[in-house]
Every structure is written in structure tokens, then in C-alpha cells.
Design a protein around this motif. Structure first.
Motif, PDB file in Angstrom:
ATOM      1  N   THR A 141      10.393 -16.226 -26.498  1.00 36.15           N
ATOM      2  CA  THR A 141      10.380 -17.429 -25.726  1.00 36.15           C
ATOM      3  C   THR A 141      11.101 -17.379 -24.297  1.00 36.15           C
ATOM      4  N   ALA A 142      11.100 -16.180 -23.748  1.00 39.39           N
ATOM      5  CA  ALA A 142      11.605 -16.255 -22.430  1.00 39.39           C
ATOM      6  C   ALA A 142      10.624 -16.593 -21.353  1.00 39.39           C
ATOM      7  N   LEU A 143      10.980 -17.390 -20.324  1.00 32.91           N
ATOM      8  CA  LEU A 143      10.143 -17.562 -19.064  1.00 32.91           C
ATOM      9  C   LEU A 143       9.864 -16.315 -18.535  1.00 32.91           C
ATOM     10  N   LEU A 144       8.495 -16.148 -18.403  1.00 27.34           N
ATOM     11  CA  LEU A 144       8.368 -14.667 -17.461  1.00 27.34           C
ATOM     12  C   LEU A 144       7.967 -15.217 -16.181  1.00 27.34           C
ATOM     13  N   ASN A 145       9.179 -14.898 -15.232  1.00 32.39           N
ATOM     14  CA  ASN A 145       9.434 -15.225 -13.734  1.00 32.39           C
ATOM     15  C   ASN A 145       9.181 -14.189 -12.842  1.00 32.39           C
ATOM     16  N   ASP A 146       7.862 -13.527 -12.666  1.00 36.86           N
ATOM     17  CA  ASP A 146       7.717 -12.468 -11.885  1.00 36.86           C
ATOM     18  C   ASP A 146       6.553 -12.562 -11.031  1.00 36.86           C
ATOM     19  N   TYR A 147       6.514 -13.704 -10.531  1.00 36.76           N
ATOM     20  CA  TYR A 147       5.414 -13.739  -9.376  1.00 36.76           C
ATOM     21  C   TYR A 147       5.709 -12.864  -8.033  1.00 36.76           C
ATOM     22  N   ASP A 148       7.025 -13.147  -7.857  1.00 33.68           N
ATOM     23  CA  ASP A 148       7.807 -12.261  -6.472  1.00 33.68           C
ATOM     24  C   ASP A 148       7.306 -10.683  -6.813  1.00 33.68           C
ATOM     25  N   LYS A 149       7.750 -10.282  -7.878  1.00 35.71           N
ATOM     26  CA  LYS A 149       7.547  -8.690  -8.504  1.00 35.71           C
ATOM     27  C   LYS A 149       6.280  -8.484  -8.327  1.00 35.71           C
ATOM     28  N   LEU A 150       5.320  -9.398  -8.910  1.00 38.51           N
ATOM     29  CA  LEU A 150       3.723  -9.039  -8.623  1.00 38.51           C
ATOM     30  C   LEU A 150       3.332  -8.973  -7.184  1.00 38.51           C
ATOM     31  N   LEU A 151       3.896  -9.795  -6.479  1.00 39.40           N
ATOM     32  CA  LEU A 151       3.431  -9.891  -5.040  1.00 39.40           C
ATOM     33  C   LEU A 151       3.960  -8.556  -4.177  1.00 39.40           C
ATOM     34  N   ALA A 152       5.308  -8.266  -4.650  1.00 38.76           N
ATOM     35  CA  ALA A 152       5.905  -7.137  -3.970  1.00 38.76           C
ATOM     36  C   ALA A 152       5.077  -5.866  -4.215  1.00 38.76           C
ATOM     37  N   ALA A 153       4.858  -5.724  -5.529  1.00 35.63           N
ATOM     38  CA  ALA A 153       4.042  -4.358  -6.031  1.00 35.63           C
ATOM     39  C   ALA A 153       2.876  -4.352  -5.263  1.00 35.63           C
ATOM     40  N   LEU A 154       2.100  -5.489  -5.362  1.00 36.40           N
ATOM     41  CA  LEU A 154       0.687  -5.538  -4.680  1.00 36.40           C
ATOM     42  C   LEU A 154       0.810  -5.075  -3.128  1.00 36.40           C
ATOM     43  N   PHE A 155       1.803  -5.612  -2.408  1.00 39.95           N
ATOM     44  CA  PHE A 155       1.929  -5.259  -1.104  1.00 39.95           C
ATOM     45  C   PHE A 155       2.328  -3.824  -0.915  1.00 39.95           C
ATOM     46  N   ALA A 156       3.502  -3.370  -1.909  1.00 39.22           N
ATOM     47  CA  ALA A 156       3.669  -2.008  -1.732  1.00 39.22           C
ATOM     48  C   ALA A 156       2.592  -1.110  -1.986  1.00 39.22           C
ATOM     49  N   ASP A 157       1.829  -1.306  -2.793  1.00 40.35           N
ATOM     50  CA  ASP A 157       0.652  -0.615  -3.190  1.00 40.35           C
ATOM     51  C   ASP A 157      -0.253  -0.641  -2.024  1.00 40.35           C
ATOM     52  N   GLU A 158      -0.450  -1.826  -1.265  1.00 42.66           N
ATOM     53  CA  GLU A 158      -1.339  -2.120  -0.054  1.00 42.66           C
ATOM     54  C   GLU A 158      -0.823  -0.880   0.974  1.00 42.66           C
ATOM     55  N   THR A 159       0.373  -0.980   1.210  1.00 44.51           N
ATOM     56  CA  THR A 159       1.199  -0.067   2.417  1.00 44.51           C
ATOM     57  C   THR A 159       0.976   1.321   2.187  1.00 44.51           C
ATOM     58  N   GLU A 160       1.353   1.601   0.795  1.00 44.94           N
ATOM     59  CA  GLU A 160       1.134   3.078   0.498  1.00 44.94           C
ATOM     60  C   GLU A 160      -0.299   3.623   0.483  1.00 44.94           C
ATOM     61  N   VAL A 161      -1.159   2.787   0.280  1.00 38.48           N
ATOM     62  CA  VAL A 161      -2.661   3.361   0.229  1.00 38.48           C
ATOM     63  C   VAL A 161      -3.036   3.339   1.743  1.00 38.48           C
ATOM     64  N   SER A 162      -2.566   2.319   2.656  1.00 39.83           N
ATOM     65  CA  SER A 162      -2.947   2.306   3.859  1.00 39.83           C
ATOM     66  C   SER A 162      -2.312   3.543   4.598  1.00 39.83           C
ATOM     67  N   VAL A 163      -1.148   3.572   4.349  1.00 37.72           N
ATOM     68  CA  VAL A 163      -0.279   4.743   5.125  1.00 37.72           C
ATOM     69  C   VAL A 163      -1.034   6.013   4.945  1.00 37.72           C
ATOM     70  N   ARG A 164      -1.127   6.210   3.508  1.00 37.81           N
ATOM     71  CA  ARG A 164      -1.926   7.618   2.958  1.00 37.81           C
ATOM     72  C   ARG A 164      -3.192   7.719   3.648  1.00 37.81           C
ATOM     73  N   TYR A 165      -4.114   6.648   3.629  1.00 39.22           N
ATOM     74  CA  TYR A 165      -5.387   6.805   4.332  1.00 39.22           C
ATOM     75  C   TYR A 165      -5.507   7.137   5.779  1.00 39.22           C
ATOM     76  N   ARG A 166      -4.513   6.417   6.484  1.00 41.88           N
ATOM     77  CA  ARG A 166      -4.253   6.937   7.849  1.00 41.88           C
ATOM     78  C   ARG A 166      -3.914   8.307   8.215  1.00 41.88           C
ATOM     79  N   GLN A 167      -3.089   8.734   7.380  1.00 43.44           N
ATOM     80  CA  GLN A 167      -2.636  10.013   7.711  1.00 43.44           C
ATOM     81  C   GLN A 167      -3.684  11.032   7.263  1.00 43.44           C
ATOM     82  N   GLU A 168      -4.603  10.903   6.057  1.00 39.46           N
ATOM     83  CA  GLU A 168      -5.759  11.923   6.039  1.00 39.46           C
ATOM     84  C   GLU A 168      -6.709  11.458   6.765  1.00 39.46           C
ATOM     85  N   LYS A 169      -6.923  10.352   7.346  1.00 38.52           N
ATOM     86  CA  LYS A 169      -7.979  10.357   8.517  1.00 38.52           C
ATOM     87  C   LYS A 169      -7.632  10.961   9.667  1.00 38.52           C
ATOM     88  N   ARG A 170      -6.340  11.106  10.046  1.00 36.02           N
ATOM     89  CA  ARG A 170      -5.973  12.122  11.230  1.00 36.02           C
ATOM     90  C   ARG A 170      -6.466  13.538  10.986  1.00 36.02           C
TER      91      ARG A 170
END
Length: 554
Positions: free
Chosen positions: A102-131
Motif C-alpha cells: 500500500t505504500a506510495l512509491l515516491n522515487d521520481y527524484d531518485k530516478l532522475l538522480a540515478a539517470l544523471f549520475a549515470d550520464e556523468t559517469e559515462v561522459s567522464v569515462r568516455y572523455r578520459q578514454e578518448k584522451r
């Protein structure tokens, strides 16, 4: 990852297995215990077979201005409800507040935080490997995959992703992008479902309660087609009361949930469910027939049984149609004819597909006029032996094109050799079928026995099994001698031909080929193969989409 599910019933257990790439739909009315059943299944599944359940009661407030977090912390918050938790045993406390049903699942903020964290990690890793290596290929983040799926589904609303912010740009407007928090409920649900799916652990079981909530029915099927394509490594269980949605999951195992019982009033966790697996043959109950009729999707009747190779081929070649395997060709013909007479029950014409099965040109023409397509191969599974289909299947198995062409040549040679050994057997089978057709055409409208005897005797005298067999054998021999492979596989009704194709492709058995075809046609990698098969089924001069036409409501 194979997940074994046990559901306690009134007297015994219902058991089934769900594997990666498969889906299960649990359909039940309000109050039937659907959500409690979802909780029960989630409790059964422990690591490494992780389970991620998305509740029906979910908050849709989309706040795009959230603080940056590292990916590991963000995922723990999303999956377990707390940044310091990573234990399945604590999930009901930290994620569900001790109220998993019955609990209300209130995790949209957590979802966005995880998506942005993945975006940052992938971008940083790609930039480092590209160098280090300028030839490093581009890598897609979860947000990249989400945006691609979003653009395919909602091309009029473009996602504008920048930093830790998310905006929307209307493609048909010159106005500046606006905050994604202003999306409609349906659009926010689609974004949320895409994100939750992409961030689910690898090889996990994803349970979605009320998947149809807030989503426009016109795109409901496509939303979950995209979701399943995004995570073909995962298994899905959908919990719904919506029969129209259930019908969109054509390859799913379907269970009807009738009620939930509590034999021990002092223990709310001790539940029993009255649940029944839906029939998979033509003896559909009225509720499922109503679902098909109400789905506003055109109907395609086919030979074979649900789960068979030919049914799977048709299902993924024609995803916009509701597929109903009928068993035999005669059942298909009867179903199409009967269904199309009952125009007051539905909005669409139905059509059917049957095997060639030694039919004459006149039979093929007559059936086509009645919206029944006749394949140009002896049976549906032999579509896989067609050269262009076989080449594409080989490419999907990562053979090179020269290797694929060698496979085709090998299959052709083996099929021709086998056909040569079985010329007489093929002619005999065709003779029997042709005589059976002729006998069914005898006129039974005689006024008396004398007239009927004369009609019957005359008809029988015209039938010569030996002459027929010799004629058929002669024609089949000419196809073989001319190396006319297409005509051979049209006339050669052998169940073993698919085994030849499987072995040539490097697969161990017909079953392994069936599993591969099912997997590949469900994925984006198999889009070309599905298109090729679709073109083969739509015989020359007959376009399936043109004849599956809407009829006026009376």
C-alpha cells in the motif's frame, strides 16, 4: 536467469517459470489481490536473480532540479530506498516503509538522480578514454537510450538534456524549451517507466503494477514494446485489470486472477490466490474473446499452436496485429470466414495465413479472395529456408556475408538431395490430399439415391490415383532437375528441413533455432529479419495491410 514462481492456491500451488526476454501478464479485477500477489512474487526473488517492482501507487511529481550524486549511491537509493542500504531483507523497510502492498512509491527524484549520475559517469569515462585513444567509440548512457526510445514514441516532444537538468522542446514550435516538470501525467509516466526499466539491475525480474496507468491507449502497446526491447536481458511481470493492455503482450503467459483469500486472519501475509492460466488454444473463454474484440487491433488467424515456431515467426513479423493460432488450416479458414461475418462485434476485418500444403492455383486464388493468405512454402517454419531469410539469420548470428552465402548453398544442396530421395513419398502425399479435396467437392444435393449414385460414380471414375501420382512425381522431378529450389521447398512437406537449416547455421537443434529466432525477432537487431519475413508472407500482388481494413460500425 530463470525465475521460478510459486503462487499458493486454494488447494495447491500454481507454478511457472519466467526467463529473460519473456513476460507474464496477471489479469484481475479490482480487489482480486493483484498488488499483494506482486509483493508475494517480489519476496520470492532474491539475488542474484534481482527483482525490481514498480508499484501502482506512484508519485509523478517531476523535480528536475536535484543535487548531483555518485552513481552507486543513487542506485542504492532507487533500488532499496536508502543510500546506505543494499540488502534485499531491508527493502521492505527502506523502500516500502513496511507497507509493500500500500505504500506510495515516491522515487521520481531518485530516478532522475540515478539517470544523471549515470550520464556523468559515462561522459567522464568516455572523455578520459578518448584522451588516451582518439579512436574510442562513442558510448551511450542510460539517458541516451531513454531519449532514443522517447523520440521514436513521442517525436513531437524532444528531450533537451543538459548537465543535471531536463527540458522539453516542442518540435512544431519556435518557443524556448520548458521544464520537464510541465509534462502531462502520461508523458511523465512514460519517462518514469523508461528510466526505471533502464536502471533495473542486469538480468532482473521487473514487476510493473498497473502498467496502463495514465498512458494513452493509442500508444500503450508501443510503450511496452519499447520497454521490453530496452531490456531484453530482463523478465517482465505485468499486473493489470485492463484486458486491452493484456492483449498487447502477445507473447506473454497470461493468468486470470479471480480472488485473494486469507485463511489465517491473524497473518495478512498468509494469502491464497484463485488464479488460472488462460487457455492457449482456440477454446478461448468469453472474457479473452471480449479482450481481443475490444482491443481495436486487427486479427490474424494462423496455423500452429501458441509457442510454436511458426506462431512466433508471425507474432514478431506482424506486431501490430492480434495473433490467434488456430491449429489447423481448416480452422483458420473457418475462423476468418466466421469472424468477418460478425461485423457487429468488431471494427476490423480479420485475415488468415495457411501453409501451401499442395494447394492448386484455383484454391490459392479462392482463399486469397477470402483474406486467407497461402504461403509460398510448404509450411511456415520453412520460411527460414528462403535464401534471403537464411542470409539475414546467419548475419544475426554474426556470420560474415560470404559465410552466410556458403550456408545458403549448403542448405540448398542438402534440401535438393533429400527431396531427390523422397520424390515418390511427396507425390503420394500430394495425391492423397488432392483426392481428399475432390471427394469433398462431390455434389450431395441429389433428389434421390439413383441420381446421387450416378453423380458419385461419375466423380469417382474421374479420379485416378496412379495418374495423379505420376503427374505430381514428374513435376517434382523437373523442379529438382532444374535446381528450382523455391519450387522444391514449396512442394516438399518435410518437417526435417528446419533441422537442416539449424545445423547449417551452427545451432544444435530445431529447438535452439526456435529459441534464437524468438529472441532475435524481439530485439532491434532482428528488425531486418522481421521485415524480410513479412515481405515473404505478403504474397506477390497481395498486401496484407490493405486488406485488414476497418469496417463501419453498424
Amino acid at each position: 536467469m530463470w525465475v521460478n514462481i510459486d503462487i499458493p492456491g486454494p488447494t495447491d500451488k500454481i507454478q511457472f517459470v519466467v526467463a529473460p526476454g519473456e513476460s507474464v501478464v496477471l489479469v484481475g479485477a479490482n480487489g482480486a489481490g493483484k498488488t499483494r500477489l506482486g509483493v508475494h512474487i517480489e519476496r520470492q526473488v532474491k539475488k542474484p536473480a534481482h527483482c525490481h517492482r514498480i508499484a501502482a501507487q506512484r508519485a509523478l511529481t517531476l523535480n528536475t532540479k536535484i543535487p548531483a550524486k555518485n552513481l552507486e549511491t543513487a542506485l542504492r537509493e532507487l533500488h532499496y530506498g536508502h543510500p546506505d542500504s543494499s540488502k534485499e531483507s531491508q527493502k521492505e523497510i527502506t523502500r516500502w516503509q513496511n507497507k509493500p502492498a500500500t505504500a506510495l512509491l515516491n522515487d521520481y527524484d531518485k530516478l532522475l538522480a540515478a539517470l544523471f549520475a549515470d550520464e556523468t559517469e559515462v561522459s567522464v569515462r568516455y572523455r578520459q578514454e578518448k584522451r588516451r585513444d582518439p579512436d574510442t567509440p562513442e558510448v551511450e548512457s542510460k539517458l541516451d537510450l531513454l531519449k532514443a526510445a522517447w523520440d521514436r514514441l513521442l517525436p513531437h516532444k524532444q528531450l533537451d538534456i543538459g548537465g543535471n537538468n531536463l527540458k522539453i522542446k516542442a518540435s512544431d514550435s519556435d518557443h524556448a524549451p520548458y521544464d520537464a516538470g510541465e509534462l502531462s501525467d502520461g508523458e511523465r509516466v512514460i519517462f518514469y517507466m523508461f528510466g526505471q526499466t533502464l536502471l533495473s539491475p542486469e538480468n532482473s525480474l521487473i514487476i510493473i503494477d498497473e502498467p496502463e496507468l495514465h498512458i494513452n491507449r493509442a500508444i500503450l502497446a508501443q510503450v511496452y514494446d519499447e520497454i521490453e526491447a530496452l531490456r531484453s536481458d530482463c523478465a517482465f511481470i505485468y499486473i493489470t485489470h485492463d484486458l486491452d493492455f493484456a492483449v498487447t503482450r502477445q507473447a506473454a503467459k497470461l493468468f486470470a486472477l479471480k480472488s485473494c483469500m486469507f485463511p489465517n486472519p491473524r497473518n495478512a501475509n498468509d494469502c491464497r490466490w484463485d488464479i488460472q492460466k488462460a487457455p492457449e488454444n482456440t477454446d478461448l473463454d468469453e472474457e479473452l474473446v471480449a479482450a481481443i474484440v475490444g482491443s481495436r487491433r486487427a486479427i490474424l488467424f494462423t496455423e500452429g499452436q501458441k509457442g510454436s515456431l511458426d506462431a512466433g515467426i508471425y507474432r514478431w513479423a506482424f506486431p501490430e496485429l492480434t495473433l490467434i493460432p488456430c491449429g489447423s488450416a481448416s480452422a483458420v479458414i473457418h475462423a476468418v470466414t466466421t469472424f468477418n461475418r460478425q461485423v457487429h462485434l468488431h471494427r476490423y476485418k480479420a485475415c488468415g495465413i495457411v501453409d501451401f500444403d499442395h494447394r492448386t492455383d484455383a484454391e490459392v486464388s479462392r482463399l486469397s479472395e477470402n483474406l486467407v493468405r497461402v504461403l509460398d512454402v510448404s509450411e511456415a517454419e520453412n520460411l527460414l529456408l528462403l535464401p534471403h531469410v537464411l542470409i539475414e539469420a546467419a548475419l544475426c548470428l554474426h556470420h560474415t556475408r560470404p559465410e552466410a552465402e556458403t550456408i545458403v548453398a549448403k542448405v540448398k544442396a542438402k534440401v535438393i538431395a533429400k527431396a531427390t530421395d523422397e520424390i515418390s513419398a511427396v507425390a503420394l502425399r500430394k495425391t492423397k490430399r488432392h483426392i481428399d479435396t475432390l471427394l469433398k467437392q462431390i455434389d450431395f444435393n441429389s433428389k434421390d439415391i439413383t441420381e446421387f449414385d450416378e453423380t458419385f460414380t461419375t466423380s469417382i471414375k474421374r479420379i485416378s490415383p496412379v495418374d495423379m501420382a505420376n503427374s505430381f512425381e514428374g513435376a517434382f522431378t523437373k523442379y529438382i532437375e532444374a535446381d528450382d529450389y523455391q519450387s522444391v521447398i514449396r512442394e516438399f512437406d518435410s518437417k526435417s528441413l528446419v533441422e537442416i537449416a539449424a545445423q547449417a547455421l551452427g545451432l544444435r537443434s530445431r529447438k535452439e533455432l526456435q529459441d534464437f529466432i524468438g529472441r532475435i525477432l524481439r530485439s532491434r537487431e532482428g528488425e531486418n529479419l522481421a521485415a524480410i519475413i513479412r515481405d515473404c508472407v505478403s504474397l506477390p500482388g497481395l498486401q496484407l495491410a490493405d486488406d485488414v481494413r476497418e469496417v463501419e460500425n453498424p
